[in-house]
Design an enzyme around this catalytic site. Sequence first.
Site, PDB file in Angstrom:
ATOM      1  N   GLU A 141       0.870  -1.143  -0.097  1.00 41.79           N
ATOM      2  CA  GLU A 141      -0.012   0.025   0.019  1.00 41.79           C
ATOM      3  C   GLU A 141       0.963   1.108  -0.042  1.00 41.79           C
ATOM      4  O   GLU A 141       1.876   1.252   0.694  1.00 41.79           O
ATOM      5  CB  GLU A 141      -0.917   0.007   1.245  1.00 41.79           C
ATOM      6  N   LYS A 172       0.487   4.764   1.260  1.00 35.85           N
ATOM      7  CA  LYS A 172      -0.150   5.601   2.152  1.00 35.85           C
ATOM      8  C   LYS A 172       0.785   6.559   2.885  1.00 35.85           C
ATOM      9  O   LYS A 172       1.615   6.142   3.668  1.00 35.85           O
ATOM     10  CB  LYS A 172      -0.907   4.596   3.440  1.00 35.85           C
ATOM     11  N   LYS A 196      -8.027   2.645  -3.049  1.00 38.12           N
ATOM     12  CA  LYS A 196      -8.296   2.530  -1.504  1.00 38.12           C
ATOM     13  C   LYS A 196      -8.870   3.776  -1.029  1.00 38.12           C
ATOM     14  O   LYS A 196      -8.369   4.827  -0.931  1.00 38.12           O
ATOM     15  CB  LYS A 196      -6.791   2.227  -0.604  1.00 38.12           C
ATOM     16  N   GLU A 250     -14.560  -5.457   2.969  1.00 42.88           N
ATOM     17  CA  GLU A 250     -13.684  -5.621   4.036  1.00 42.88           C
ATOM     18  C   GLU A 250     -14.576  -5.598   5.368  1.00 42.88           C
ATOM     19  O   GLU A 250     -15.377  -5.089   5.566  1.00 42.88           O
ATOM     20  CB  GLU A 250     -12.831  -4.192   4.361  1.00 42.88           C
ATOM     21  N   ASN A 257     -10.166  -6.793   7.956  1.00 49.94           N
ATOM     22  CA  ASN A 257      -9.111  -5.689   8.761  1.00 49.94           C
ATOM     23  C   ASN A 257      -8.914  -5.997  10.179  1.00 49.94           C
ATOM     24  O   ASN A 257      -9.889  -5.998  11.225  1.00 49.94           O
ATOM     25  CB  ASN A 257     -10.148  -4.437   8.656  1.00 49.94           C
ATOM     26  N   GLU A 290      -5.542  -7.756   6.370  1.00 47.23           N
ATOM     27  CA  GLU A 290      -5.208  -6.505   6.386  1.00 47.23           C
ATOM     28  C   GLU A 290      -5.087  -5.813   7.425  1.00 47.23           C
ATOM     29  O   GLU A 290      -5.405  -5.970   8.605  1.00 47.23           O
ATOM     30  CB  GLU A 290      -6.341  -5.587   5.697  1.00 47.23           C
ATOM     31  N   SER A 291      -3.572  -4.889   7.753  1.00 50.37           N
ATOM     32  CA  SER A 291      -3.633  -3.938   8.841  1.00 50.37           C
ATOM     33  C   SER A 291      -2.858  -4.629   9.985  1.00 50.37           C
ATOM     34  O   SER A 291      -3.154  -5.670  10.279  1.00 50.37           O
ATOM     35  CB  SER A 291      -4.607  -3.138   9.398  1.00 50.37           C
TER      36      SER A 291
HETATM   37  O1  LIG Z   1      -0.915   0.517   7.463  1.00 50.49           O
HETATM   38  P1  LIG Z   1      -1.287  -0.812   7.950  1.00 50.49           P
HETATM   39  O2  LIG Z   1      -1.564  -1.027   9.255  1.00 50.49           O
HETATM   40  O3  LIG Z   1      -0.456  -2.078   7.220  1.00 50.49           O
HETATM   41  O4  LIG Z   1      -2.779  -1.226   7.065  1.00 50.49           O
HETATM   42  C1  LIG Z   1      -2.874  -1.083   5.768  1.00 50.49           C
HETATM   43  C2  LIG Z   1      -4.327  -1.217   5.243  1.00 50.49           C
HETATM   44  O5  LIG Z   1      -4.781  -2.294   5.888  1.00 50.49           O
HETATM   45  C3  LIG Z   1      -4.999   0.016   5.710  1.00 50.49           C
HETATM   46  O6  LIG Z   1      -4.509   1.224   5.375  1.00 50.49           O
HETATM   47  C4  LIG Z   1      -6.496   0.091   5.622  1.00 50.49           C
HETATM   48  C5  LIG Z   1      -7.353  -1.191   5.618  1.00 50.49           C
HETATM   49  N1  LIG Z   1      -8.701  -0.663   5.346  1.00 50.49           N
HETATM   50  C6  LIG Z   1      -8.693   0.446   5.155  1.00 50.49           C
HETATM   51  C7  LIG Z   1     -10.005   1.119   4.687  1.00 50.49           C
HETATM   52  C8  LIG Z   1      -9.648   2.732   4.528  1.00 50.49           C
HETATM   53  C9  LIG Z   1      -8.322   3.293   4.795  1.00 50.49           C
HETATM   54  C10 LIG Z   1      -7.145   2.315   5.019  1.00 50.49           C
HETATM   55  C11 LIG Z   1      -7.443   1.056   5.338  1.00 50.49           C
END
Ligand SMILES: O=P(O)(O)OC[C@@H](O)[C@@H](O)c1c[nH]c2ccccc12
Length: 272
Positions: A55, A57, A118, A167, A188, A218-219
């Site tokens: 990603e 970001k 995204k 998600e 997520n 994710e995340s």
């Molecule tokens: O930065 P991380 O913790 O690796 O997470 C990435 C991604 O999963 C996260 O940016 C995200 C997951 N779902 C979203 C919905 C909107 C904005 C952002 C996200």
Amino acid sequence: MNILEKIIARKQIEISESKKHKSVSALENESLFSRKTISLATALRSASSPQIISEFKRKSPSKGIINDQVLPENVTSDYVNAGAVGLSVLTDTDFFGGSFDDFLKARQANPGIPMLRKDFIVDEYQLYEAKSIGADIILLIAACLKPSEIAALSQKAHQLGLEVLLEVHNAEELEQSIGDHIDIVGVNNRNLKTFETSIETSVSLSELIPASFVKISESGLKDADTIVKLYQHGYKGFLIGETFMKTANPGAALADLQQDLTQHSNLNPLVL
Ligand SMILES: O=P(O)(O)OC[C@@H](O)[C@@H](O)c1c[nH]c2ccccc12
């Protein structure tokens, strides 16, 4: 109002402004609108090892500025060269520092890889926007949408040739939102309302996701051990932003993670 409600309220205003400046037919006439999309689900389904969706970001409500020194075209090209199976690029500006311009630069630099727009999709107009900037996949967040909205938006996305990543963050969202036009289920690990992040979210939901769906986590993903553990719970894709973006060289951070993953012996997914 929690942060998610604030984001959605802002999104509605943005969309009504955008509609005044660019009609759906104008979006349909953008050169990228007719581009044939690339399937992330197919790439994930056919993989025999954990796959990283990287990603771009710049910032987030939970972490503030993560990295505003790097360029999307450079970072995303480096991600692809380091073996990313797909790219995720934020297009929300106010809360995540993203933009259509970032997406277009990443798209231009990487024409042959699946790219996720995204953003917080709450209106069909945004699907046309996504197609007009060359997106392959859009995200539908169960925490922001009613099941009926997810059904309608996912069907429209498919009509436009877009793949749908649904998600979810809990069992209720999963059970209520899964449907015919969902291609990938993403868990997520971060609660978008409280920012609390736990890998156990993916572990606990893994066996509730029907095997017919490709699933990704994710995340909050930081290391090979966690990825291998979740791979053994049936997750094929891993969406990672901050772990890479907080470094001076996100592509190199992905390459390091890939190296760690190749050195892992037990990469056989558990048959659950
Ligand atoms: O930065 P991380 O913790 O690796 O997470 C990435 C991604 O999963 C996260 O940016 C995200 C997951 N779902 C979203 C919905 C909107 C904005 C952002 C996200």
